[in-house]
Design a protein around this motif. Structure first.
Motif, short mmCIF file in Angstrom:
data_model
loop_
_atom_site.label_atom_id
_atom_site.label_comp_id
_atom_site.label_asym_id
_atom_site.label_seq_id
_atom_site.Cartn_x
_atom_site.Cartn_y
_atom_site.Cartn_z
N LEU A 34 2.39 9.02 -53.48
CA LEU A 34 2.85 7.79 -52.86
C LEU A 34 4.35 7.68 -53.10
O LEU A 34 4.80 7.53 -54.24
CB LEU A 34 2.14 6.57 -53.45
N ILE A 35 5.11 7.81 -52.01
CA ILE A 35 6.57 7.71 -52.06
C ILE A 35 6.93 6.40 -51.37
O ILE A 35 6.72 6.25 -50.17
CB ILE A 35 7.24 8.91 -51.35
N GLU A 36 7.46 5.46 -52.12
CA GLU A 36 7.76 4.15 -51.55
C GLU A 36 9.05 4.17 -50.74
O GLU A 36 9.71 5.20 -50.61
CB GLU A 36 7.79 3.10 -52.67
N ASP A 37 9.42 3.02 -50.16
CA ASP A 37 10.52 2.94 -49.20
C ASP A 37 11.86 3.35 -49.81
O ASP A 37 12.15 3.09 -50.98
CB ASP A 37 10.66 1.51 -48.69
N TYR A 38 12.69 3.99 -48.97
CA TYR A 38 14.10 4.30 -49.26
C TYR A 38 14.27 5.17 -50.50
O TYR A 38 15.21 5.01 -51.28
CB TYR A 38 14.94 3.02 -49.35
N VAL A 39 13.38 6.11 -50.67
CA VAL A 39 13.47 7.12 -51.73
C VAL A 39 14.17 8.35 -51.17
O VAL A 39 14.02 8.69 -50.00
CB VAL A 39 12.06 7.48 -52.25
N HIS A 40 14.93 9.04 -52.01
CA HIS A 40 15.54 10.32 -51.64
C HIS A 40 14.98 11.41 -52.55
O HIS A 40 15.19 11.38 -53.77
CB HIS A 40 17.06 10.25 -51.78
N ILE A 41 14.25 12.34 -51.96
CA ILE A 41 13.78 13.54 -52.66
C ILE A 41 14.74 14.66 -52.29
O ILE A 41 14.78 15.12 -51.15
CB ILE A 41 12.34 13.91 -52.24
N SER A 42 15.56 15.09 -53.23
CA SER A 42 16.67 16.01 -52.95
C SER A 42 16.20 17.44 -52.68
O SER A 42 15.03 17.78 -52.92
CB SER A 42 17.65 16.01 -54.13
N TRP A 86 15.81 8.03 -56.67
CA TRP A 86 16.45 9.26 -56.20
C TRP A 86 16.09 10.38 -57.18
O TRP A 86 16.30 10.25 -58.39
CB TRP A 86 17.96 9.08 -56.14
N LEU A 87 15.53 11.47 -56.65
CA LEU A 87 15.19 12.65 -57.45
C LEU A 87 16.17 13.76 -57.11
O LEU A 87 16.27 14.17 -55.96
CB LEU A 87 13.75 13.09 -57.17
N GLY A 88 16.90 14.23 -58.12
CA GLY A 88 17.99 15.16 -57.90
C GLY A 88 17.54 16.56 -57.51
O GLY A 88 16.36 16.91 -57.56
N GLY A 105 16.43 20.16 -57.30
CA GLY A 105 15.66 21.03 -58.19
C GLY A 105 14.87 20.32 -59.27
O GLY A 105 14.35 20.97 -60.18
N SER A 106 14.76 19.02 -59.19
CA SER A 106 13.97 18.30 -60.20
C SER A 106 12.48 18.56 -59.98
O SER A 106 12.05 18.94 -58.88
CB SER A 106 14.27 16.81 -60.16
N ILE A 107 11.70 18.36 -61.02
CA ILE A 107 10.26 18.62 -60.98
C ILE A 107 9.53 17.42 -61.58
O ILE A 107 9.95 16.88 -62.62
CB ILE A 107 9.91 19.89 -61.79
N VAL A 108 8.46 17.00 -60.92
CA VAL A 108 7.64 15.91 -61.44
C VAL A 108 6.22 16.43 -61.61
O VAL A 108 5.59 16.91 -60.66
CB VAL A 108 7.65 14.69 -60.50
N SER A 109 5.71 16.34 -62.82
CA SER A 109 4.36 16.81 -63.11
C SER A 109 3.32 15.89 -62.47
O SER A 109 3.63 14.78 -62.03
CB SER A 109 4.16 16.87 -64.63
N GLN A 157 17.14 7.12 -61.16
CA GLN A 157 17.79 8.38 -60.79
C GLN A 157 17.31 9.47 -61.75
O GLN A 157 17.41 9.30 -62.97
CB GLN A 157 19.31 8.25 -60.88
N VAL A 158 16.80 10.53 -61.17
CA VAL A 158 16.37 11.69 -61.94
C VAL A 158 17.36 12.81 -61.66
O VAL A 158 17.56 13.20 -60.50
CB VAL A 158 14.93 12.10 -61.56
N GLY A 159 18.00 13.32 -62.70
CA GLY A 159 19.08 14.28 -62.53
C GLY A 159 18.63 15.64 -62.02
O GLY A 159 17.44 16.00 -62.07
N ALA A 160 19.59 16.41 -61.54
CA ALA A 160 19.33 17.75 -61.05
C ALA A 160 18.66 18.60 -62.12
O ALA A 160 19.10 18.62 -63.28
CB ALA A 160 20.64 18.41 -60.61
N GLY A 161 17.58 19.28 -61.76
CA GLY A 161 16.89 20.17 -62.68
C GLY A 161 16.06 19.51 -63.74
O GLY A 161 15.45 20.19 -64.57
N ALA A 162 16.01 18.19 -63.75
CA ALA A 162 15.20 17.49 -64.76
C ALA A 162 13.72 17.72 -64.51
O ALA A 162 13.29 17.94 -63.38
CB ALA A 162 15.52 16.01 -64.75
#
Length: 205
Positions: free
Chosen positions: A138-146, A162-164, A166-170, A180-185
């Protein structure tokens, strides 16, 4: 759907949006609006005026907000919706969209994206190049998946986050709104507090 598309924002993100629109080959004409008066064209497409001119074209154009900033994109899209604008969904022909995937108005899905079954994506989202979203997200409104971000199954991302790159979510992880989730996090547990998260595993800074 109308035969002309008006894209708000003629800079980097707007150009990629326009490129996808051209690849889709659904509109006879594509134009830009941008508040930079020096910009007369972008990607070979004419800039025909400032952003506020969009409201004069509600009857003859589909209108898409091609601005990367989540908050600004959301603010403009909400105003357009209030005025009854026709706001399309843009999907690059090379994206893979699974069964029972829901996409809302103003969302763009870029080249190389994979969205697996039973995922719901809200309005005005950016699902950027080569990112993957697995089942039952579930991705809510106005999200950016990089670009190159990867979300496992049953992930929830709150509005405006905002997910930077190369980020990964388990799997089975919830991320609250306006984070904000940083690059590669790498996010391995729920994020319940607004903030900036970096590292492996991701921690608030």
């Amino acid at each position: 759907m109308k035969n002309k598309l008006l894209i708000i924002g003629a800079s980097g993100h707007g150009k990629v949006v326009a490129d996808i629109a051209l690849e889709m080959n659904k509109w006879e004409k594509v134009y830009f609006l941008d508040d930079n008066e020096k910009m007369k064209s972008s990607l070979g497409i004419e800039v025909i005026g400032k952003v506020d001119k969009a409201f004069a074209h509600l009857n003859d154009c589909d209108i898409f907000v091609g601005i990367g900033n989540n908050a600004i994109r959301g603010r403009i899209q909400e105003k357009l919706e209030e005025e009854g604008a026709s706001i399309p969904i843009l999907i690059h022909p090379d994206a893979v969209i699974g069964e029972q995937v829901e996409l809302a108005a103003g969302t763009v899905v870029m080249a190389g994206v994979i969205i697996n079954c039973c995922t719901k994506i809200g309005k005005g989202c950016i699902i950027n190049t080569g990112s993957t979203i697995d089942h039952d997200n579930l991705i809510e409104d106005y999200v950016h998946i990089s670009p190159g971000a990867h979300l496992a199954g049953t992930v929830k991302v709150g509005e405006g986050s905002w997910l930077g790159v190369g980020s990964i979510v388990s799997n089975n992880v919830n991320i609250t709104s306006r984070c904000q989730v940083g690059a590669g996090a790498v996010v391995v547990r729920d994020i319940t507090e607004v903030g900036i998260y970096v590292g492996v595993p991701a921690r608030r800074v």
